[in-house]
Each structure stands twice: as C-alpha cells, then as structure tokens.
Design a protein around this motif. Structure first.
Motif, PDB file in Angstrom:
ATOM      1  N   ALA A  92       0.996  -1.226  -0.062  1.00 42.08           N
ATOM      2  CA  ALA A  92      -0.182   0.091  -0.028  1.00 42.08           C
ATOM      3  C   ALA A  92       0.862   1.344  -0.031  1.00 42.08           C
ATOM      4  O   ALA A  92       0.730   2.237  -0.823  1.00 42.08           O
ATOM      5  CB  ALA A  92      -0.959   0.017   1.242  1.00 42.08           C
ATOM      6  N   ARG A  93       2.006   1.274   0.930  1.00 41.53           N
ATOM      7  CA  ARG A  93       2.747   2.409   0.846  1.00 41.53           C
ATOM      8  C   ARG A  93       3.459   2.542  -0.417  1.00 41.53           C
ATOM      9  O   ARG A  93       3.470   3.775  -0.913  1.00 41.53           O
ATOM     10  CB  ARG A  93       3.710   2.315   2.089  1.00 41.53           C
ATOM     11  CG  ARG A  93       4.460   3.372   2.522  1.00 41.53           C
ATOM     12  CD  ARG A  93       5.166   3.002   3.745  1.00 41.53           C
ATOM     13  NE  ARG A  93       6.216   2.103   3.754  1.00 41.53           N
ATOM     14  CZ  ARG A  93       6.501   0.907   4.565  1.00 41.53           C
ATOM     15  NH1 ARG A  93       5.939   1.112   5.756  1.00 41.53           N
ATOM     16  NH2 ARG A  93       7.370   0.052   4.321  1.00 41.53           N
ATOM     17  N   LYS A 121       1.041   3.913  -3.052  1.00 41.74           N
ATOM     18  CA  LYS A 121       0.552   5.102  -2.582  1.00 41.74           C
ATOM     19  C   LYS A 121       1.695   6.333  -3.097  1.00 41.74           C
ATOM     20  O   LYS A 121       1.296   7.206  -3.726  1.00 41.74           O
ATOM     21  CB  LYS A 121       0.366   5.233  -1.370  1.00 41.74           C
ATOM     22  CG  LYS A 121      -0.751   6.362  -0.630  1.00 41.74           C
ATOM     23  CD  LYS A 121      -1.073   6.375   0.627  1.00 41.74           C
ATOM     24  CE  LYS A 121      -1.454   7.597   1.032  1.00 41.74           C
ATOM     25  NZ  LYS A 121      -1.929   7.873   2.501  1.00 41.74           N
ATOM     26  N   LEU A 140       1.316   6.881  -6.726  1.00 40.67           N
ATOM     27  CA  LEU A 140       0.328   7.642  -7.101  1.00 40.67           C
ATOM     28  C   LEU A 140       0.503   8.896  -6.877  1.00 40.67           C
ATOM     29  O   LEU A 140       0.359   9.850  -7.589  1.00 40.67           O
ATOM     30  CB  LEU A 140      -0.859   7.137  -6.365  1.00 40.67           C
ATOM     31  CG  LEU A 140      -1.719   5.987  -6.968  1.00 40.67           C
ATOM     32  CD1 LEU A 140      -2.838   5.620  -5.751  1.00 40.67           C
ATOM     33  CD2 LEU A 140      -2.265   6.291  -8.096  1.00 40.67           C
TER      34      LEU A 140
END
Lengths: 260, 229
Positions: B219-220, B223, B226
């Motif tokens: 996720a990190r 993200k 992104l």
C-alpha cells in the motif's frame, strides 16, 4: 553448469535410505553394471544412458573405480545420455537420393519399389549418416552427500527428475525425492502440533479478491451475517488458526501455537 | 459420468499427496522473502539458526547479520489457471511498482535472483519456487584472500588493469571440497530462512503480523507512486 567449473545450477534431491557400511566396493560394482555404453552407428538404438566418471566423462573405456567417485562422505558421479540427432528432412532427402541412384544404376522401374525396400534403404542411409556425425551428449553431475541424505543434481528438466532419479534409485538402492519446498517443510523439526497445523495448511491470500470483499460487504449490509457465498469467484480456504487482530500481540509472533 | 469413466488407477502414496498439496509453500516463501529483505533493509539477523562455523563475523551490536539484496530478475506467477508468468528484469527490483501491483492483484513470486554476503564472501543466485532449485550460483572468489581484494581496489588507474592472478591448479578433490563447502554455506542460509518462514507461516500471528506487514509495504509503495504521478 557442472559441479566442477563455472556457475552452478542444481536441484536438491532428498535421499531416503542408508548407504552400505562399506560404500566403496558396493557402489563400484553397481556403478560398473550401469556404466555408460557408447552408441554404435550400426545398432538400432538411438540413445544410450549411464554413469561415467565426473573427472573423465568422455573416456568410454575407463572403469569407474572408487578413487574416482568416493571422496569421504561424497559420492560424485556423472550421468551421461547420448542421442543421435539426425534431422528427419536430411534423412528423407538422403534416402530419396539413394533410391534415385539405385533406379538409375539398376534401371529399376520406380513403380516396383515397395515400402519395405524404401525402409531398408532408409536404414542403410541412417547408419551412414550416424557414422558421419557425433551423437548429442548431455552430462549431468551428481554429488550425493551421504551424511546429510541429500544429493545435488546439476541439471534440470525431465531428464533429471525422471530418468536420472530412476537410475540413481536403482544404482544406489535408495529412494529419492525431488525436494521442493513442501517436502523440506515436512522434514523440519517442528513438533507434532505444528506438523498437524502444516498438514491442514491451505494457500494463504495476501490480497483477497476485491470483488469478494464487495460481495461480503453487501451481504453483511443486507443480512447482517459475516459469511457470503461467492459468485463465480474462488473463495479462499479458511486459514489454520485465525486470530482476531484485536487479540494478537507482538508476543504471538514469537510464540507459535504449538508451544503454548 | 459413464461407468467406464471411473479412474481406476492406483492412488498416489500418502507422502506424495501430502507434498503435492503443499506446493504453494514455494511461491509463498519466495514472496515472503522478497518483502522480508525489503522490510529489513537487506540485513537479516539469522542468530543461532546458522551452524557456528558458517556464521558471519558479528557486527558492532554483536549480531551475525547476513546481507541480502534483490537481484536483477524476478518471475511472477499469476493466479489465473493458465499459469501465466511475468518476468521482470533490470535494476531496482527491490522498489518496483510492477511487483507491488502484481502482488496486489494476487500474483506471487516464482523465481527471484538474489545477492548474499556472508562476511567477505559474496554469492549471487536465483531461487525457484517450483522445484526448490538453486540456479546460476556464482560463488565467491575461492582463490584470493580478502586483503588481495582490498589491494585491487586502491590500485592506481594510470597503471591500467591489474594483471589477472592465475588460479592454482588444484586436484579434483580439493576443487570439489571448496565448491561444495560454499554451497553448504549458501544452503544453510536458505534453509534457515525457510525454517523461519515456516515457523511464522504456522503461527497464529501470520495474518496479523506478516500478511499485514506485506499489505502495508504494498500500500505504501503504490501510494507513493500515485502521489509521484
């Protein structure tokens, strides 16, 4: 790719069975009986396989003595497989040429040439082509550490996992398993409870499918129940002993369930 | 089903079936290893898991650290039944958005190349999930002392490349012993890591600690990409 030079690529075999107390003479005898026999162009056999000395894999007449394969607890031999590799189009063309030659020389009627005659010519051409070429050789080194019950086999593919493994079993009278990670897991000293957990273990899902999560969420919202049937998506099998996140502590990490 | 459609072949032995059911452990192990190396910054304390003779010299904290780095090739196995594989090659695989995205979508790592350092001995190799094979193992230089390597690094560039040291011609027995000793060392580390993985995999905290940690890293990483985009 062999054991003695260059980079190494190998598979680890798990060897099950005790070697004889005096492996030198015993293995010398069994290796000799399964030693590689070179291919003969006049013979029908298109391939040959057997053991050779790792030090001199192409010395066909050299017997494999214990000084060549036994180094302390290590048994070091090589599996050699030779195969004639005559391309079919070449064989077909050469056969046609020979038949044409026979027709021209003997003034034969091509209509009278039958299948058996063509086959006989083809066999004779094949022998000649074999005499002109060298068979394709494959050498795979094997290092068996008798004290650890493991063998390193410096090759891959079906030759290794089937033919070599079978010859190894017959030669040394042991059972071998190509050692994938799963087989190693069962060999670990885990204790009976952990072994039970391992027996029931199913694939873990790092990221359960988002669609299933949506389904579950919808179902939960509609019925208030936490379990939902999946529609067309594989549902992950339940893990062995799930623990709610709220009750998990850092201590759990170091204390496997079978030790509690 | 027609009556003659029944499978009348002998069932596989129990031990074979038991192992065949757990083949997923290979890809799970290599995927776990990838994230362990990323999370622990390439320095893994294997403690007492290694035999004493094979332990690297202790660092300032008295820990015997094994240094590991992700190599330049990784093969991911997708979850679909077709068994499609995706190969990623190049530098920087330890911080690669493609891997994170593929894992996020359910893929697992099937083959991964690694570099490992035990003291001054450096190994390069690839681990395979399907057959447990070790591929392309490059062993450390077995014929030069560490001080020789240091001397080579401070050589004046104007003098040109250092002359290659001729390797001593050793008898077969000695070459074999040296090379097998190196493989023993390499396998000791791999086996210790695998034993650690299995212990964690069977523990209750597998989901709450390890899986949660992997999800966090993914996720990190995604993200961050992104935000960059």
């Amino acid at each position: 790719m062999g054991a003695l030079a260059g980079s190494l690529s190998y598979m680890r075999f798990l060897v099950d069975g005790d070697p004889p107390k005096n492996p030198g003479p015993a293995f010398e005898k069994t290796l000799e009986s399964r030693r590689f026999t070179p291919l003969n162009p006049a013979m029908e056999a298109s391939e040959s396989a057997g053991w050779v000395a790792t030090e001199a894999p192409f010395d066909d007449d050299l017997p494999i003595t214990r000084g060549m394969f036994l180094f302390g607890d290590l048994v070091v031999v090589s599996y050699r497989e030779d195969k004639w590799a005559i391309p079919k189009p070449v064989l077909k063309r050469e056969t046609q040429k020979r038949i044409q030659q026979i027709i021209d020389e003997e003034k034969k009627d091509p209509e009278t040439i039958g299948k058996a005659f063509v086959k006989a010519v083809q066999d004779s051409v094949l022998v000649q082509l074999k005499q002109k070429s060298l068979p394709r050789s494959k050498i795979i080194d094997v290092v068996w550490d008798m004290s650890k019950g493991e063998a390193r086999v410096f090759g891959r593919g079906t030759v290794v996992s089937e033919r070599l493994a079978s010859l190894f079993e017959r030669t040394f009278q042991v059972r071998v398993d190509v050692g994938p990670w799963a087989a190693r897991a069962f060999r670990l000293d885990l204790g009976s409870r952990a072994m039970g957990v391992l027996e029931r273990l199913s694939p873990g899902w790092l990221f359960p499918d988002p669609m299933r999560a949506i389904e579950d969420g919808l179902d939960e919202a509609l019925t208030g129940a936490g379990t939902a049937p999946s529609i067309g998506m594989p549902k992950p099998k339940p893990t062995t002993t799930p623990l709610p996140a709220a009750t998990a502590t850092a201590g759990d990490f170091d204390t496997p369930p079978w030790e509690g | 089903m027609r009556p003659d459609d029944q499978d009348k072949s002998a069932p596989a032995p129990e031990a074979v079936r038991r192992v065949a059911d757990k083949l997923f452990l290979g890809t799970e192990f290599i995927t776990w290893l990838y994230f362990t190396i990323v999370e622990e910054g390439g320095s893994i304390d294997l403690g007492d898991a290694l035999p004493e003779a094979m332990r690297p010299p202790p660092d300032d904290d008295g820990k015997c650290m094994v240094l590991m780095a992700i190599g330049k090739r990784a093969v991911l196995k997708t979850v679909d039944t077709g068994g499609a594989r995706v190969t990623l090659a190049g530098a920087g695989l330890d911080d690669n958005g493609e891997i994170l995205q593929a894992v996020r979508r359910g893929a697992l790592i099937d083959t991964m190349s690694l570099d490992m350092s035990l003291g001054h001995r450096v190994y390069s190799f690839s681990l395979r999930a399907d057959d447990g094979g070790v591929v392309g193992v490059k062993l450390p230089d077995l014929f030069s002392e560490p001080e020789d390597q240091d001397a080579a690094t401070i050589r004046d560039p104007l003098l040109g490349p250092a002359p290659k040291k001729r390797r001593p011609k050793l008898p077969l027995e000695d070459i074999l012993a040296l090379r097998m000793q190196c493989l023993d060392e390499l396998e000791a580390v791999i086996d210790a890591l695998f034993a650690r993985f299995i212990t964690r995999r069977l523990a209750r905290a597998w989901h709450t600690e390890d899986v949660a940690g992997i999800r966090k890293v993914v996720a990190r990483g995604l993200k961050a990409r992104l935000v960059e985009a």
